[in-house]
Design an enzyme around this catalytic site. Structure first.
Site, PDB file in Angstrom:
ATOM      1  N   ASP A   1       0.867  -1.082  -0.055  1.00 19.39           N
ATOM      2  CA  ASP A   1      -0.100   0.008   0.155  1.00 19.39           C
ATOM      3  C   ASP A   1       1.005   1.257   0.113  1.00 19.39           C
ATOM      4  O   ASP A   1       1.956   1.155   0.590  1.00 19.39           O
ATOM      5  CB  ASP A   1      -0.755   0.098   1.344  1.00 19.39           C
ATOM      6  CG  ASP A   1      -2.037  -0.945   1.112  1.00 19.39           C
ATOM      7  OD1 ASP A   1      -2.254  -1.391   0.013  1.00 19.39           O
ATOM      8  OD2 ASP A   1      -2.464  -1.487   2.115  1.00 19.39           O
TER       9      ASP A   1
ATOM     10  N   ASP B   1      -7.136  -1.479  -4.767  1.00 17.67           N
ATOM     11  CA  ASP B   1      -7.931  -0.913  -3.693  1.00 17.67           C
ATOM     12  C   ASP B   1      -8.741   0.018  -4.597  1.00 17.67           C
ATOM     13  O   ASP B   1     -10.325   0.036  -4.370  1.00 17.67           O
ATOM     14  CB  ASP B   1      -7.400  -0.321  -2.589  1.00 17.67           C
ATOM     15  CG  ASP B   1      -6.649  -1.487  -1.740  1.00 17.67           C
ATOM     16  OD1 ASP B   1      -7.040  -2.548  -1.797  1.00 17.67           O
ATOM     17  OD2 ASP B   1      -5.605  -0.938  -0.856  1.00 17.67           O
TER      18      ASP B   1
END
Length: 160
Positions: free
Chosen positions: A118, A132
């Site tokens: 991330d 995402d």
């Protein structure tokens, strides 16, 4: 461009954007560091062994199974799209394609690395990545298409 090609191109573009962005972050930013060091918007390199909002931390096998199920569901939806008029449109197939892209993008990380990379942090919102974003935008897009198609077709039933 055929509708099937629209689906596969949107899927491929989403996976490519996700994996390329993660490669760039991993190659140029040490884990745990961010640019800038503080502020509302940051590029930060973190490893997430969980799912959204870091739930299911450390349960990689469940997350891989859920991702495989997501791929199966997305592919099934593609093949039965003629029965779902809101889905058998270019916008519907793009939305479904980016949902598949997001699912596959994070699945690649989980299988290959045991975690998801991330790197986008906005305010106090949990850090996320392109996969995402694909999932979120795709799901919202499909919901909007479904709602609009229900109203256009005159379906006023409460059983949604």
């Amino acid at each position: 461009m055929t509708r099937g090609l629209v689906f596969f191109v949107s899927t491929a573009c989403g996976i490519l954007a996700d994996q390329l962005s993660k490669f760039i972050i991993t190659a140029n930013l040490a884990t745990g560091t961010s640019i800038p060091e503080s502020g509302f918007f940051q590029i930060v390199h973190v490893h997430n062994t969980g799912a959204a909002f870091s739930i299911f931390q450390g349960h990689i096998e469940w997350l891989i199974a859920a991702s495989v199920l997501g791929v199966i569901l997305a592919m099934t939806a593609f093949f039965i799209r003629k029965k779902l008029p809101f889905l058998d449109t270019r916008p519907g197939l793009i939305a479904l394609g980016v949902i598949l892209a997001g699912t596959v993008g994070n699945l690649i990380d989980r299988v290959r690395l045991g975690y998801v990379t991330d790197f986008i942090r906005v305010g106090d919102f949990p850090t996320f990545n392109i996969a995402d974003s694909c999932l979120t935008v795709g799901v919202i897009g499909l919901l909007l298409l479904y709602i609009v198609s229900s109203h256009v077709s005159g379906d006023t039933s409460e059983n949604v």
